[in-house]
Design an enzyme around this catalytic site. Structure first.
Site, PDB file in Angstrom:
ATOM      1  N   HIS A 113       0.834  -1.209   0.000  1.00 51.14           N
ATOM      2  CA  HIS A 113       0.000   0.000   0.000  1.00 51.14           C
ATOM      3  C   HIS A 113       0.867   1.257   0.000  1.00 51.14           C
ATOM      4  CE1 HIS A 113       0.307   0.739   4.463  1.00 51.14           C
ATOM      5  NE2 HIS A 113       0.333  -0.570   4.541  1.00 51.14           N
ATOM      6  N   ASP A 163      -0.078   4.396   1.044  1.00 54.35           N
ATOM      7  CA  ASP A 163      -0.337   5.369   2.114  1.00 54.35           C
ATOM      8  C   ASP A 163       0.435   5.011   3.377  1.00 54.35           C
ATOM      9  OD1 ASP A 163      -2.162   3.051   2.247  1.00 54.35           O
ATOM     10  OD2 ASP A 163      -2.896   4.006   4.071  1.00 54.35           O
ATOM     11  N   ASP A 184       6.312   1.068   6.433  1.00 53.66           N
ATOM     12  CA  ASP A 184       4.958   0.518   6.356  1.00 53.66           C
ATOM     13  C   ASP A 184       4.164   1.423   5.434  1.00 53.66           C
ATOM     14  OD1 ASP A 184       2.425  -0.403   6.724  1.00 53.66           O
ATOM     15  OD2 ASP A 184       2.244   0.156   8.821  1.00 53.66           O
ATOM     16  N   GLU A 235      -4.862   1.934   2.939  1.00 53.22           N
ATOM     17  CA  GLU A 235      -4.919   0.716   3.755  1.00 53.22           C
ATOM     18  C   GLU A 235      -5.008   1.067   5.227  1.00 53.22           C
ATOM     19  OE1 GLU A 235      -3.077  -2.621   6.150  1.00 53.22           O
ATOM     20  OE2 GLU A 235      -2.487  -0.545   6.012  1.00 53.22           O
ATOM     21  N   GLU A 236      -4.276   2.114   5.622  1.00 48.44           N
ATOM     22  CA  GLU A 236      -4.169   2.450   7.048  1.00 48.44           C
ATOM     23  C   GLU A 236      -5.480   2.934   7.640  1.00 48.44           C
ATOM     24  OE1 GLU A 236      -1.783   1.635   8.786  1.00 48.44           O
ATOM     25  OE2 GLU A 236       0.050   1.601   7.580  1.00 48.44           O
ATOM     26  N   ASP A 268       3.841  -6.667   3.771  1.00 55.11           N
ATOM     27  CA  ASP A 268       3.459  -5.618   4.718  1.00 55.11           C
ATOM     28  C   ASP A 268       3.662  -6.087   6.154  1.00 55.11           C
ATOM     29  OD1 ASP A 268       2.520  -3.165   5.514  1.00 55.11           O
ATOM     30  OD2 ASP A 268       0.405  -3.633   5.218  1.00 55.11           O
ATOM     31  N   HIS A 296       4.329   3.095  12.502  1.00 56.69           N
ATOM     32  CA  HIS A 296       3.402   4.185  12.880  1.00 56.69           C
ATOM     33  C   HIS A 296       4.023   5.145  13.903  1.00 56.69           C
ATOM     34  CE1 HIS A 296      -0.373   1.591  11.692  1.00 56.69           C
ATOM     35  NE2 HIS A 296       0.612   1.506  10.819  1.00 56.69           N
TER      36      HIS A 296
HETATM   37 ZN   LIG Z   1       0.959  -1.621   6.311  1.00 52.08          ZN
END
Ligand SMILES: [Zn+2]
Length: 414
Positions: free
Chosen positions: A80, A82, A143, A177-178, A200, A382
């Site tokens: 992904h 994003d 990520d 995705e997030e 991922d 994150h």
């Molecule tokens: Zn991810």
């Protein structure tokens, strides 16, 4: 496989701000995702992938044509574009540490931010690796830009090595995705794959093959509002009713008290006032059948609360969110089996892991495309303390090559 090229792509991708934004219904939720998608599209075209395209929703697809006769299974790889809104992804300044020699990593943009061996024991397994960190003021975005870079390098490697026998390989780069919208606009028919792998996952050599099954309970508490001055025996305060209901939920059945395979109930938002309160409660379990039992716990608490506050009404509505990936993977055992064999082929032992959450793979698997999740060298995601290992990303590329080789060797029809 080319380490420097892999690193360069990764550094290029993390510099584009693709932070997802939950506050909008736009798709994708932020323009940076379209920008990164356009860059990927350009690079795919430079590789000579004739069908590379970006659709109206920003989703980028392309095909590395197969070199085998007949109709071998089509393997897809997904990452992904994003990044998580939990930490900003604007102005990422990646720091490259060659030949990591151990010890804590102080981040130069904010010396208060330290990636410590004590706080992140995986560091100890990365001696000698090339590590990439942030400067401490943003997330890194490994990520899932690690996944993007891995898949791009994998595609280029297959194109440069026509002697590797493989069927068609579909590349799929998704948005948002997030914020749970990653598979919203994925057209599985158009993708036409037998199996898909998301790159991922954290670290190296892990295959996520199980996720939670998930429902959402929306609990609506209706009270009676009236001015406090004349409220005696007339007001029914929905705030008090809701607090009472939450207090009745078993405290051991909570994410802060459970781990491993244990499920939970998680009240995570409360909105409203005296007249009405809406509670949202996440229901999670690896056994899908137990979600109904968790919902029953809430309903019993609601009934008991209603009895204690005559005149209030409480409704409990449950909505399906996603299902344990293992249920769908059981219908296509080759998806995990061939990933295990790919690791063996490289002299590695794959670790089968479970995710206390959902992945885009759980949604794709549920829609009929079996999609386990593979390691991609991400760590501390994150967070401003996020970091990635180039060596683990490289190792993931090698796993990808062995996976397509294994599927190519499959004689069964797709
Ligand atoms: Zn991810």
């Amino acid at each position: 496989m080319n380490r420097q090229r892999l690193l360069n792509r990764f550094l290029q991708y993390v510099r584009i701000d693709t932070t997802a934004n939950e506050q909008t219904s736009n798709y994708p939720s932020t323009p940076g995702q379209l920008e990164l998608g356009r860059l990927l599209l350009e690079q795919l075209r430079e590789l000579g992938l004739a069908d590379a395209g970006q659709n109206a929703h920003g989703i980028v697809t392309a095909t590395v044509p197969g070199n085998l006769p007949g109709a071998p299974p089509v393997v897809a790889f997904n990452a992904h574009v994003d990044t998580s809104p939990e930490t900003t992804g604007a102005g990422v300044q990646p720091q490259v540490i060659e030949n990591y020699s151990g010890g804590d990593l102080v981040l130069p943009g904010d010396p208060g931010k330290v990636i410590s061996v004590a706080g992140c024991p995986e560091l100890a397994a990365c001696l000698g690796h090339t590590l990439i960190t942030t400067d401490g003021t943003t997330l890194l975005g490994a990520d899932d830009k690690a996944g993007l870079a891995i898949i791009m390098e994998l595609a280029q490697h297959l194109l440069e090595h026509p002697e590797i026998p493989h069927g068609p390989v579909r590349l799929l780069f998704t948005c948002d995705e997030e914020i749970g919208r990653g598979t919203q606009h994925v057209d599985l028919e158009q993708l036409g794959a037998t199996v898909c792998y998301t790159f991922d996952g954290g670290g190296a050599n892990q295959i996520d093959h199980e996720t939670f099954s998930a429902d959402l309970a929306v609990v609506t508490v209706k009270g009676v509002n009236i001015h406090p001055s004349i409220a005696k025996d007339r007001m029914i305060n929905a705030v008090r009713v809701a607090a009472n209901l939450v207090d009745r939920l078993p405290r051991d059945l909570a994410p802060e008290r459970t781990s491993g395979r244990a499920g939970f109930l998680h009240p995570y938002t409360v909105e409203g006032g005296v007249a009405q309160v809406v509670l949202r409660i996440l229901l999670r379990d690896f056994e899908t059948s137990r979600l109904a039992e968790h919902a029953e716990v809430i309903r019993r608490a609601a009934t008991a609360t209603e009895r204690d506050f005559p005149g209030c009404t409480i409704s409990v509505e449950t909505r399906k969110q996603y299902r344990n990936m293992a249920e769908g993977l059981a219908r296509e055992p080759r998806a995990v089996q061939y990933a295990i064999e790919a690791h063996q082929q490289l002299g590695r032992t794959a670790e089968l892991t479970i995710v206390r959450g959902g992945t885009d793979g759980s949604q794709l698997t549920e829609k009929g495309l079996p999609t386990p999740n593979l390691s991609s060298g991400q760590h501390n995601i994150h967070s401003p303390l996020e970091w990635a290992s180039l060596d683990e990303m490289f190792a993931a590329c090698e796993v990808g090559v062995e996976i397509v080789r294994r599927w190519g060797a499959d004689s069964r029809s797709p």
